[in-house]
Design an enzyme around this catalytic site. Structure first.
Site, PDB file in Angstrom:
ATOM      1  N   LYS A 292     -55.049  50.258 -57.497  1.00 45.37           N
ATOM      2  CA  LYS A 292     -54.469  49.103 -56.781  1.00 45.37           C
ATOM      3  C   LYS A 292     -55.564  48.248 -56.147  1.00 45.37           C
ATOM      4  O   LYS A 292     -55.587  48.010 -54.938  1.00 45.37           O
ATOM      5  CB  LYS A 292     -53.455  49.535 -55.724  1.00 45.37           C
ATOM      6  CG  LYS A 292     -52.259  50.275 -56.311  1.00 45.37           C
ATOM      7  CD  LYS A 292     -51.206  50.558 -55.271  1.00 45.37           C
ATOM      8  CE  LYS A 292     -50.032  51.318 -55.830  1.00 45.37           C
ATOM      9  NZ  LYS A 292     -50.320  52.696 -56.257  1.00 45.37           N
TER      10      LYS A 292
HETATM   11  N1  5IU Z   1     -46.384  53.969 -57.183  1.00 39.97           N
HETATM   12  C1  5IU Z   1     -45.110  53.901 -56.679  1.00 39.97           C
HETATM   13  N2  5IU Z   1     -44.535  52.685 -56.448  1.00 39.97           N
HETATM   14  C2  5IU Z   1     -45.157  51.527 -56.730  1.00 39.97           C
HETATM   15  C3  5IU Z   1     -46.473  51.607 -57.274  1.00 39.97           C
HETATM   16  C4  5IU Z   1     -47.044  52.827 -57.482  1.00 39.97           C
HETATM   17  O1  5IU Z   1     -44.458  54.910 -56.434  1.00 39.97           O
HETATM   18  O2  5IU Z   1     -44.578  50.456 -56.521  1.00 39.97           O
HETATM   19  I1  5IU Z   1     -47.461  49.920 -57.724  1.00 39.97           I
HETATM   20  C5  5IU Z   1     -47.045  55.244 -57.483  1.00 39.97           C
HETATM   21  C6  5IU Z   1     -47.180  56.209 -56.338  1.00 39.97           C
HETATM   22  C7  5IU Z   1     -47.144  57.532 -57.036  1.00 39.97           C
HETATM   23  C8  5IU Z   1     -46.203  57.301 -58.209  1.00 39.97           C
HETATM   24  O3  5IU Z   1     -48.424  57.798 -57.567  1.00 39.97           O
HETATM   25  O4  5IU Z   1     -46.311  55.918 -58.504  1.00 39.97           O
HETATM   26  C9  5IU Z   1     -44.757  57.682 -57.970  1.00 39.97           C
HETATM   27  O5  5IU Z   1     -44.652  59.028 -57.642  1.00 39.97           O
HETATM   28  P1  5IU Z   1     -43.238  59.795 -57.508  1.00 39.97           P
HETATM   29  O6  5IU Z   1     -42.554  59.767 -58.878  1.00 39.97           O
HETATM   30  O7  5IU Z   1     -43.624  61.195 -57.088  1.00 39.97           O
HETATM   31  O8  5IU Z   1     -42.393  59.086 -56.460  1.00 39.97           O
END
Ligand code: 5IU
Length: 457
Positions: A292
């Site tokens: 990011k």
């Molecule tokens: N992630 C999010 N939301 C976003 C973005 C990135 O959840 O909007 I941009 C990342 C954070 C984590 C993964 O690494 O995606 C989601 O993890 P879970 O499936 O455990 O919630």
């Protein structure tokens, strides 16, 4: 009943159009499964490719709040003695609105109780009280009319009616003619227009999109998905290299992308990257650093290429925030000079109450459109743009759309079939499950089935 002038009806109509342009809320209705794509048949026998289930809004506190805000803005700027929802579906929304306006509420009963007070109206009121009546969806207008009758029988005065959606069956105009100024946030035409604008890639296969995309990494990813029959990306948010390598080895056959946060590893070494690259090659998946990036161009360039991680050396894909503007992309691209490195631009996020408004999302997409040779994909909840070179990746995926902390979840079906995105990113649901392989396969199958349904096979 009071008959209102033409002018006030015209003003109400103008207000309706203004609020109908609030695409953030409209998008949220899609994200929370209030508006659904598919083949539906109404009770009347009429067929429709979309279905609006306003009741789903009550399961999202943020959406319910957002709806209450918008309805509050839509309501005439005056004080009411009572706020009332058409029973029973609109009662939660009326409650949210009454709290937002800090005005008292009453509640209607459809049936008279055969015990107790036999009341048809719950709550305190007196004859002559002026009421703001709320409905979620106005179709025939029958429920609104019944509610008005009930209120008037008790001497209450219905001053205004506001609704979330006007199904455009003429009922809103009829209510206005009867002297009840009525407004809706959206018409069904708004919903259909929005739906049409998001349906562009629905029938193309991943193989076709591999051919039409001009971005090398995009082509690769579509080809991998087609070959391995998976649109599953694993978000491996573990904190040791050993755990991460084991997950990559174990689940590699089932994924198209491995997304990592390299800066959460407690024992990072350059050797780990070599090991990870070997596993990625063996099992044919791409590596994505969810870094990011969000700084000015010069700093981002250094973060991308230097430090201990040297991300540009190994990550096929990196996530980038659009906030700094297009300069961030130009400087990163300049730093790699390599066609098989690409960016996934973040246009929407899955966290509750994130700040990515529709205006921000649109500007982020416009920024990506200027760099489609470097921006391969978009992080989005919905396939929001008619640009085919992109793949859309969706975070916040769970087979049961339970909420965890600040995360908002969609099911694979909602993301891929209903919202038209391409890749589901799944983290905790898989790596925290007692059987990560079986769970990964379940997600892979769910994602693939949704894709097949979307392309019509
Ligand atoms: N992630 C999010 N939301 C976003 C973005 C990135 O959840 O909007 I941009 C990342 C954070 C984590 C993964 O690494 O995606 C989601 O993890 P879970 O499936 O455990 O919630």
């Amino acid at each position: 009943m009071i008959n209102r002038t033409f002018l006030s009806a015209y003003l109400l109509l103008a207000a309706t159009v203004i609020y109908a342009n609030d695409h953030t809320l409209l998008q949220a209705l899609y994200d929370h499964n209030v508006v659904k794509h598919g083949a539906f048949i109404f009770r009347s026998g009429q067929k429709s490719s979309i279905y609006v289930d306003m009741r789903n809004a009550i399961s999202s506190p943020s959406l319910l709040t957002q709806l209450a805000h918008s309805l509050n803005a839509l309501a005439p700027a005056k004080k009411y003695d009572r706020v009332c929802g058409v029973p029973y579906g609109t009662i939660p929304l009326a409650t949210a609105l009454a709290l937002e306006r800090n005005e008292p509420m009453i509640m209607l009963r459809k049936e008279i109780k055969n015990h107790g007070t036999q009341k048809r109206i719950e709550g305190e009121y007196k004859p002559g009280d002026r009421v703001l009546l709320i409905e979620d969806v106005i179709t025939t207008g029958g429920s609104v009319r019944e509610a008005i009758d009930l209120l008037e029988q008790q001497g209450l005065i219905v001053e205004d009616v506001i609704a979330c959606l006007d199904y455009q069956q003429g009922s809103v105009e009829k209510l206005r003619d009867l002297g009840y100024p009525t407004q809706a946030l959206y018409t069904i035409a708004d919903i259909i227009n929005h739906t049409e604008n998001t349906k562009y890639t629905h029938n193309l296969t991943y193989a076709q999109r591999a051919q039409t995309s001009c971005n090398v990494v995009s082509q690769k990813i579509f080809a991998i998905m087609e070959q391995k029959k998976t649109n599953l990306a694993l978000a491996a948010d573990v904190t040791t290299t050993q755990e991460l390598l084991s997950l990559a080895e174990l689940l590699g056959p089932h994924i198209c992308v491995l997304k990592i946060h390299v800066d959460i590893l407690t024992d990072f070494t350059p050797l780990f990257i070599e090991q990870l690259k070997t596993i990625a090659q063996q099992h044919t998946f791409l590596l994505m650093a969810d870094r990011k990036f969000s700084d000015i161009g010069n700093t981002t360039q250094l973060q991308y290429t230097q430090g201990i991680y040297h991300i540009a050396d190994w990550a096929d894909l990196v996530t980038v925030q659009a906030l700094p503007g297009a300069g961030i992309l130009a400087s990163m691209q300049q730093a790699t000079q390599c066609a098989d490195r690409a960016v996934v631009l973040i246009t929407q996020m899955s966290s509750h109450d994130n700040l990515a408004s529709s205006a921000y999302t649109n500007r982020a997409i416009a920024m990506g459109n200027e760099h489609t040779d470097f921006v391969a994909g978009l992080i989005a909840r919905t396939a929001i743009t008619p640009n085919e070179p992109y793949f859309f990746m969706t975070t916040g995926i769970h087979l049961s759309t339970q909420a965890i902390a600040d995360q908002t979840y969609l099911t694979p079906y909602e993301a891929i079939f209903q919202n038209g995105t391409d890749i589901i990113i799944v983290g905790r649901a898989i790596y925290e499950s007692p059987d990560p392989i079986a769970t990964a396969i379940a997600y892979k199958n769910a994602g693939w089935e949704a894709y097949q349904k979307r392309i019509g096979t």
